[in-house]
Design an enzyme around this catalytic site. Structure first.
Site, PDB file in Angstrom:
ATOM      1  N   SER A 106      44.516  64.131 110.623  1.00 49.11           N
ATOM      2  CA  SER A 106      43.216  63.775 111.206  1.00 49.11           C
ATOM      3  C   SER A 106      43.329  62.601 112.178  1.00 49.11           C
ATOM      4  CB  SER A 106      42.222  63.393 110.110  1.00 49.11           C
ATOM      5  OG  SER A 106      42.092  64.423 109.170  1.00 49.11           O
TER       6      SER A 106
HETATM    7  N1  SAH Z   1      45.221  64.623 104.698  1.00 52.43           N
HETATM    8  C1  SAH Z   1      46.156  65.225 105.634  1.00 52.43           C
HETATM    9  C2  SAH Z   1      45.459  66.213 106.550  1.00 52.43           C
HETATM   10  C3  SAH Z   1      45.990  67.555 106.290  1.00 52.43           C
HETATM   11  S1  SAH Z   1      45.137  68.943 106.990  1.00 52.43           S
HETATM   12  C4  SAH Z   1      46.938  64.174 106.394  1.00 52.43           C
HETATM   13  O1  SAH Z   1      46.653  62.980 106.243  1.00 52.43           O
HETATM   14  O2  SAH Z   1      47.869  64.535 107.121  1.00 52.43           O
HETATM   15  C5  SAH Z   1      44.572  69.757 105.508  1.00 52.43           C
HETATM   16  C6  SAH Z   1      45.631  70.248 104.570  1.00 52.43           C
HETATM   17  O3  SAH Z   1      44.967  70.924 103.498  1.00 52.43           O
HETATM   18  C7  SAH Z   1      46.606  71.255 105.165  1.00 52.43           C
HETATM   19  O4  SAH Z   1      47.909  70.767 105.023  1.00 52.43           O
HETATM   20  C8  SAH Z   1      46.391  72.521 104.320  1.00 52.43           C
HETATM   21  O5  SAH Z   1      47.569  73.237 104.065  1.00 52.43           O
HETATM   22  C9  SAH Z   1      45.818  71.940 103.025  1.00 52.43           C
HETATM   23  N2  SAH Z   1      45.029  72.864 102.184  1.00 52.43           N
HETATM   24  C10 SAH Z   1      44.171  73.846 102.572  1.00 52.43           C
HETATM   25  N3  SAH Z   1      43.641  74.472 101.487  1.00 52.43           N
HETATM   26  C11 SAH Z   1      44.169  73.856 100.384  1.00 52.43           C
HETATM   27  C12 SAH Z   1      44.024  74.037  98.963  1.00 52.43           C
HETATM   28  N4  SAH Z   1      43.238  75.008  98.440  1.00 52.43           N
HETATM   29  N5  SAH Z   1      44.712  73.224  98.127  1.00 52.43           N
HETATM   30  C13 SAH Z   1      45.543  72.258  98.607  1.00 52.43           C
HETATM   31  N6  SAH Z   1      45.742  72.051  99.944  1.00 52.43           N
HETATM   32  C14 SAH Z   1      45.051  72.815 100.819  1.00 52.43           C
END
Ligand code: SAH
Length: 217
Positions: free
Chosen positions: A67
């Site tokens: 993000s």
């Molecule tokens: N917080 C992260 C942003 C990652 S984007 C950072 O600081 O970099 C969101 C992430 O959520 C992605 O990596 C995606 O694979 C994950 N995601 C999506 N659905 C999910 C689920 N049901 N359980 C765990 N992770 C999930």
């Protein structure tokens, strides 16, 4: 490839905090301090390191993104964290948001559904010398019951509606922040608070997050 000195990265973080975070109204000193000290460039792919402190999200592989710095600071501030808190994150991605939380609180539990990213996040956290984060690979829909209840929960991928098990795993007085909405229409950041065992919700900003996916049964 452009590599910058550590001093250079620190001054980029100072500028990021002034121009992107403070200027937009973030005042929680613990959040500002974390944003100033966590080396965000260690959480992005090597060829994007020089862009790590810019005012937008970046691709981290597997179609996912880290993000924008402001959104990380905004969501973290809304959790009103205390140093003794235990926090759950769903959507580890790069591990950056987990690192920011870990800088402020006692312990962070984070779940990532894509194995390659869970592994990468573990490596990134190690590079940044952050030791109070536990990373698990799996579908975060059901939370992490073994470590519940949590003082705060943050979800960084957008489901249509907040998963019920996550609300159940909030401690009394706990806060949960999550982007809700479909892939194609507007999503909103929602803040939930549990008080006297009742849940209150509040709609915050319109946002755009990657979708919350589910493990196939
Ligand atoms: N917080 C992260 C942003 C990652 S984007 C950072 O600081 O970099 C969101 C992430 O959520 C992605 O990596 C995606 O694979 C994950 N995601 C999506 N659905 C999910 C689920 N049901 N359980 C765990 N992770 C999930």
């Amino acid at each position: 490839m452009v590599y910058l000195s550590q001093q250079n990265y620190l001054s980029r973080r100072e500028i990021m905090v002034e121009e992107q975070i403070k200027s937009r109204g973030i005042t929680d000193t613990a959040v500002l301090n974390a944003m100033l000290n966590v080396p965000r460039h260690l959480f992005v792919p090597d060829d994007l390191q020089a862009m790590a402190y810019e005012d937008h999200p970046l691709e981290i592989g597997e179609g996912q993104t880290i993000s924008q710095p402001y959104i990380v600071a905004y969501m973290t501030e809304k959790l009103k964290l205390k140093p003794t808190d235990r926090v759950l994150e769903i959507g580890t991605g790069s591990g950056y948001q987990a690192a920011i939380l870990a800088y402020i609180v006692d312990s962070v539990y984070t779940i990532e559904i894509i194995p390659e990213l869970a592994l990468m996040a573990k490596e990134n956290l190690e590079k940044a010398n952050i030791v109070n984060v536990k990373v698990k690979c799996g579908d975060g829909y059901n939370g992490w019951p073994e470590h519940a209840p949590f003082d705060a929960i943050i979800v960084t991928a957008a489901p249509e509606n907040v998963p019920r098990p996550l609300l159940d795993q909030l401690a009394e007085g706990g806060r949960l922040i999550i982007p809700e909405g479909s892939r194609h229409y507007t999503q909103y950041l929602m803040l939930y608070e549990k008080k006297n065992n009742k849940i209150r919700s509040k709609r915050l900003l319109p946002v755009r997050f990657v979708p919350f996916t589910r493990e196939k049964e």
